[in-house]
Scaffold this active site. Structure first.
Site, mmCIF file in Angstrom:
data_model
loop_
_atom_site.group_PDB
_atom_site.id
_atom_site.type_symbol
_atom_site.label_atom_id
_atom_site.label_comp_id
_atom_site.label_asym_id
_atom_site.label_seq_id
_atom_site.Cartn_x
_atom_site.Cartn_y
_atom_site.Cartn_z
ATOM 1 N N GLU A 63 0.672 -1.136 0.167
ATOM 2 C CA GLU A 63 -0.255 -0.013 -0.147
ATOM 3 C C GLU A 63 0.670 1.577 0.146
ATOM 4 O O GLU A 63 2.000 1.032 1.093
ATOM 5 C CB GLU A 63 -0.999 -0.029 0.933
ATOM 6 C CG GLU A 63 -1.998 1.576 0.648
ATOM 7 C CD GLU A 63 -2.759 1.073 1.467
ATOM 8 O OE1 GLU A 63 -3.717 -0.132 2.591
ATOM 9 O OE2 GLU A 63 -3.429 2.644 1.940
ATOM 10 N N ASP A 115 9.911 7.454 0.340
ATOM 11 C CA ASP A 115 9.246 7.797 -0.677
ATOM 12 C C ASP A 115 8.627 6.242 -1.524
ATOM 13 O O ASP A 115 9.848 5.564 -2.161
ATOM 14 C CB ASP A 115 10.146 8.703 -1.698
ATOM 15 C CG ASP A 115 9.779 8.913 -3.319
ATOM 16 O OD1 ASP A 115 8.867 8.216 -3.738
ATOM 17 O OD2 ASP A 115 9.757 10.291 -3.695
ATOM 18 N N ASP A 138 -2.826 12.014 -2.926
ATOM 19 C CA ASP A 138 -2.965 13.486 -3.055
ATOM 20 C C ASP A 138 -3.028 13.914 -4.889
ATOM 21 O O ASP A 138 -2.408 13.402 -5.612
ATOM 22 C CB ASP A 138 -1.500 14.325 -3.154
ATOM 23 C CG ASP A 138 -1.831 13.926 -1.531
ATOM 24 O OD1 ASP A 138 -1.843 14.496 -0.539
ATOM 25 O OD2 ASP A 138 0.030 13.305 -1.462
ATOM 26 N N THR A 211 -11.187 4.774 4.609
ATOM 27 C CA THR A 211 -9.822 5.754 5.014
ATOM 28 C C THR A 211 -11.106 6.988 5.181
ATOM 29 O O THR A 211 -12.274 7.498 4.946
ATOM 30 C CB THR A 211 -8.816 5.678 4.333
ATOM 31 O OG1 THR A 211 -9.782 6.376 3.194
ATOM 32 C CG2 THR A 211 -8.463 4.564 3.255
ATOM 33 N N GLU A 214 -10.912 9.115 2.003
ATOM 34 C CA GLU A 214 -12.960 8.848 1.846
ATOM 35 C C GLU A 214 -13.947 9.547 2.718
ATOM 36 O O GLU A 214 -14.549 10.149 1.617
ATOM 37 C CB GLU A 214 -12.495 7.469 2.092
ATOM 38 C CG GLU A 214 -13.938 6.740 1.012
ATOM 39 C CD GLU A 214 -13.787 5.810 0.631
ATOM 40 O OE1 GLU A 214 -13.518 4.589 1.363
ATOM 41 O OE2 GLU A 214 -14.355 5.118 0.030
HETATM 42 C C1 LIG Z 1 -4.541 12.139 0.365
HETATM 43 S S1 LIG Z 1 -4.131 10.990 1.816
HETATM 44 C C2 LIG Z 1 -3.877 9.376 1.700
HETATM 45 C C3 LIG Z 1 -4.160 8.801 2.955
HETATM 46 C C4 LIG Z 1 -4.477 7.914 2.057
HETATM 47 N N1 LIG Z 1 -4.604 6.424 1.811
HETATM 48 C C5 LIG Z 1 -5.755 7.395 3.123
HETATM 49 O O1 LIG Z 1 -7.140 6.946 1.977
HETATM 50 O O2 LIG Z 1 -6.422 8.127 4.317
HETATM 51 C C6 LIG Z 1 -1.481 10.762 0.156
HETATM 52 C C7 LIG Z 1 -0.709 10.081 1.451
HETATM 53 O O3 LIG Z 1 0.136 9.795 0.248
HETATM 54 C C8 LIG Z 1 1.312 10.000 1.373
HETATM 55 N N2 LIG Z 1 2.062 10.179 -0.159
HETATM 56 C C9 LIG Z 1 2.629 10.524 -1.229
HETATM 57 N N3 LIG Z 1 3.189 10.675 -2.187
HETATM 58 C C10 LIG Z 1 3.754 9.704 -1.290
HETATM 59 C C11 LIG Z 1 5.054 9.488 -1.571
HETATM 60 N N4 LIG Z 1 5.963 9.153 -2.967
HETATM 61 N N5 LIG Z 1 5.315 7.720 -1.184
HETATM 62 C C12 LIG Z 1 5.098 7.418 0.483
HETATM 63 N N6 LIG Z 1 3.983 8.244 0.639
HETATM 64 C C13 LIG Z 1 3.032 9.596 -0.135
HETATM 65 C C14 LIG Z 1 1.126 11.443 1.839
HETATM 66 O O4 LIG Z 1 2.255 11.456 3.267
HETATM 67 C C15 LIG Z 1 -0.700 11.484 1.663
HETATM 68 O O5 LIG Z 1 -0.410 10.660 3.882
#
Ligand SMILES: C[S@@+](CC[C@H](N)C(=O)[O-])C[C@H]1O[C@@H](n2cnc3c(N)ncnc32)[C@H](O)[C@@H]1O
Length: 233
Positions: A63, A115, A138, A211, A214
């Protein structure tokens, strides 16, 4: 070379996040200190040996960007026969997930605080993953920021190489524009087949837990779009 046009370690960096420490609670900090040795994967340049990491051979689901880890924790608890690897750069979220994993004594999860793109490019070997989840990434809604979206041809090709044939990429978003963009990228991606049929979004799977993001989308009156594509070649 890992497959069609994505040399190992050479994926163009997608700046999909802004690094921000944010507020970290005492419980999250304690979980990071106490539970990281149990669930955390050290940030090194070595390729992962998933069998050694989980202490067994089982299908592994990755994930990406798990946020505070609600879906990862729930899915791992519901499927003890599978192993789950999570990658998230936001430390408070990692702390929250570690706390939940410890409280529920979950054994089939390992966590990486880094990352996900460079992790996939440099540490996961080809045909190692049975599934990849990217839930509510995002959306980067401004046109000048679209290049920061994770779902792009090169990223999707990297995922394809790391999946076993028959493995799946599951995307979900509450941003209609991003959903349409995902559909275009995935439809044009070689070696994937849409499980819902050409051009169609998948029905919301019962087993995808709600989540935080969501729920936020629901409060804002957004729809939700799921895409599930299987690696066909
Ligand atoms: C909008 S949030 C959604 C979080 C979760 N999946 C949810 O539905 O509640 C997007 C998440 O992706 C993480 N993220 C963005 N780019 C990433 C990357 N390249 N590697 C790891 N995490 C990343 C951000 O830190 C953030 O916590």
């Amino acid at each position: 070379m890992s497959g069609l046009g994505v040399p190992d370690g050479h994926m163009r960096r997608i700046r999909s996040y802004v690094r921000r420490e944010g507020r970290i609670t005492t419980a999250q900090r304690r979980a990071l200190e106490d539970l990281w040795p149990r669930f955390g994967v050290a940030d090194s340049s070595d390729r992962l040996d998933l069998g050694v990491l989980f202490g067994r051979t089982a299908p592994v689901i990755l994930e990406i960007g798990f946020g505070d880890g609600q879906s990862l924790c729930a899915m791992a608890a519901a499927h003890p026969e599978q192993d789950y690897l999570g990658a998230e750069i936001h430390r408070p979220g990692v702390g929250r997930l570690l706390r939940d994993l410890g409280a529920q004594a979950i054994k089939n999860v390992r966590v990486m605080c880094e990352d996900a793109c460079s992790m996939l490019a440099n540490k996961v070997q080809d045909e190692q993953l049975h599934g990849v989840h990217l839930f509510f990434p995002d959306p980067w809604p401004k046109a000048r920021h679209h290049k920061r979206r994770l779902v792009q041809a090169e990223f999707v090709e990297l995922v394809r190489c790391r999946l076993v044939v028959g493995g799946y990429l599951h995307l979900a978003t509450d941003w209609e524009h991003y959903a349409q963009h995902m559909m275009v990228v995935m439809t044009h991606a070689p070696g994937f087949e849409n499980s819902a049929g050409p051009g169609r979004f998948a029905p919301r799977p019962q087993n995808r837990p709600f989540t935080k993001f969501e729920r936020r989308g629901q409060r804002l009156g957004h729809g939700v779009w799921d895409l599930i594509f299987r690696r066909s070649s």
